[in-house]
Design a protein around this motif. Structure first.
Motif, PDB file in Angstrom:
ATOM      1  N   CYS A 186      77.094 -11.781 -20.440  1.00 28.57           N
ATOM      2  CA  CYS A 186      77.972 -11.831 -21.596  1.00 28.57           C
ATOM      3  C   CYS A 186      78.433 -10.419 -21.914  1.00 28.57           C
ATOM      4  O   CYS A 186      77.608  -9.513 -22.044  1.00 28.57           O
ATOM      5  CB  CYS A 186      77.209 -12.412 -22.781  1.00 28.57           C
ATOM      6  SG  CYS A 186      78.128 -12.310 -24.328  1.00 28.57           S
ATOM      7  N   HIS A 216      79.417  -9.385 -24.535  1.00 29.83           N
ATOM      8  CA  HIS A 216      79.151  -9.091 -25.944  1.00 29.83           C
ATOM      9  C   HIS A 216      77.702  -8.663 -26.155  1.00 29.83           C
ATOM     10  O   HIS A 216      77.430  -7.691 -26.840  1.00 29.83           O
ATOM     11  CB  HIS A 216      79.477 -10.321 -26.783  1.00 29.83           C
ATOM     12  CG  HIS A 216      79.446 -10.056 -28.260  1.00 29.83           C
ATOM     13  ND1 HIS A 216      80.358  -9.226 -28.870  1.00 29.83           N
ATOM     14  CD2 HIS A 216      78.614 -10.494 -29.227  1.00 29.83           C
ATOM     15  CE1 HIS A 216      80.072  -9.177 -30.168  1.00 29.83           C
ATOM     16  NE2 HIS A 216      79.029  -9.933 -30.406  1.00 29.83           N
ATOM     17  N   CYS A 217      76.763  -9.375 -25.543  1.00 30.31           N
ATOM     18  CA  CYS A 217      75.355  -9.070 -25.770  1.00 30.31           C
ATOM     19  C   CYS A 217      74.584  -8.892 -24.471  1.00 30.31           C
ATOM     20  O   CYS A 217      73.382  -8.719 -24.490  1.00 30.31           O
ATOM     21  CB  CYS A 217      74.710 -10.180 -26.596  1.00 30.31           C
ATOM     22  SG  CYS A 217      74.638 -11.770 -25.760  1.00 30.31           S
ATOM     23  N   CYS A 220      78.246 -18.359 -24.842  1.00 33.51           N
ATOM     24  CA  CYS A 220      77.029 -17.591 -24.618  1.00 33.51           C
ATOM     25  C   CYS A 220      75.891 -18.250 -25.381  1.00 33.51           C
ATOM     26  O   CYS A 220      76.020 -18.527 -26.575  1.00 33.51           O
ATOM     27  CB  CYS A 220      77.234 -16.156 -25.093  1.00 33.51           C
ATOM     28  SG  CYS A 220      75.732 -15.155 -25.000  1.00 33.51           S
ATOM     29  N   CYS A 253      74.511 -15.337 -28.251  1.00 29.59           N
ATOM     30  CA  CYS A 253      75.314 -14.890 -29.385  1.00 29.59           C
ATOM     31  C   CYS A 253      76.426 -15.876 -29.723  1.00 29.59           C
ATOM     32  O   CYS A 253      77.107 -15.709 -30.723  1.00 29.59           O
ATOM     33  CB  CYS A 253      75.903 -13.508 -29.109  1.00 29.59           C
ATOM     34  SG  CYS A 253      77.165 -13.490 -27.834  1.00 29.59           S
TER      35      CYS A 253
HETATM   36 ZN   LIG Z   1      76.463 -13.117 -25.721  1.00 34.20          ZN
END
Ligand SMILES: [Zn+2]
Length: 127
Positions: free
Chosen positions: A6, A8-9, A27, A30
């Protein structure tokens, strides 16, 4: 082997899961909506077509009596298998656009800024 993570995280996602949801996946950590970057799908499609063409030619030469049925079938199967496999190997994830935001043209006041006072100094470079 680069795992699908991911953006993002950095949670790792299974490649098979990503391929299963070819258009997008959430995801699990998150909840960010993700999608397969278009580049990977393009590469996988091109590779699949190339392999399918090779298989079609090979199958056409090998089975002269059966005409175009089996070569086409083999090529079709090869395309599906290869494109999926390549997608697993090359796919990267990116944040899926939530909604298309049409931002207005923000090109007001372009020139006349800070890059006008670099003439008379002559300094070689900062350390
Ligand atoms: Zn994520």
């Amino acid at each position: 082997m680069a795992a699908r993570t991911c953006p993002h995280c950095n949670t790792e996602l299974g490649a098979a899961k990503v391929v299963a949801f070819t258009n997008g996946v959430d995801c699990p950590k998150c909840g960010m909506r993700l999608e397969v970057a278009s580049g990977g799908r393009t590469i996988s499609t091109i590779t699949g077509l190339a392999v399918a063409a090779i298989v079609w030619r090979a199958a056409s030469g090998a089975t002269g009596d059966l005409g175009g049925v089996l070569p086409t079938l083999y090529a079709f199967l090869s395309f599906g298998i290869i494109s999926s496999a390549v997608l697993m190997l090359t796919a990267t994830l990116r944040n899926a656009p939530a909604e298309p935001v049409l931002e207005p043209a923000h090109a007001s006041g372009g020139h006349g800024g800070s890059s006008h006072d670099s003439g008379s100094g002559g300094h070689g470079g900062h350390h």
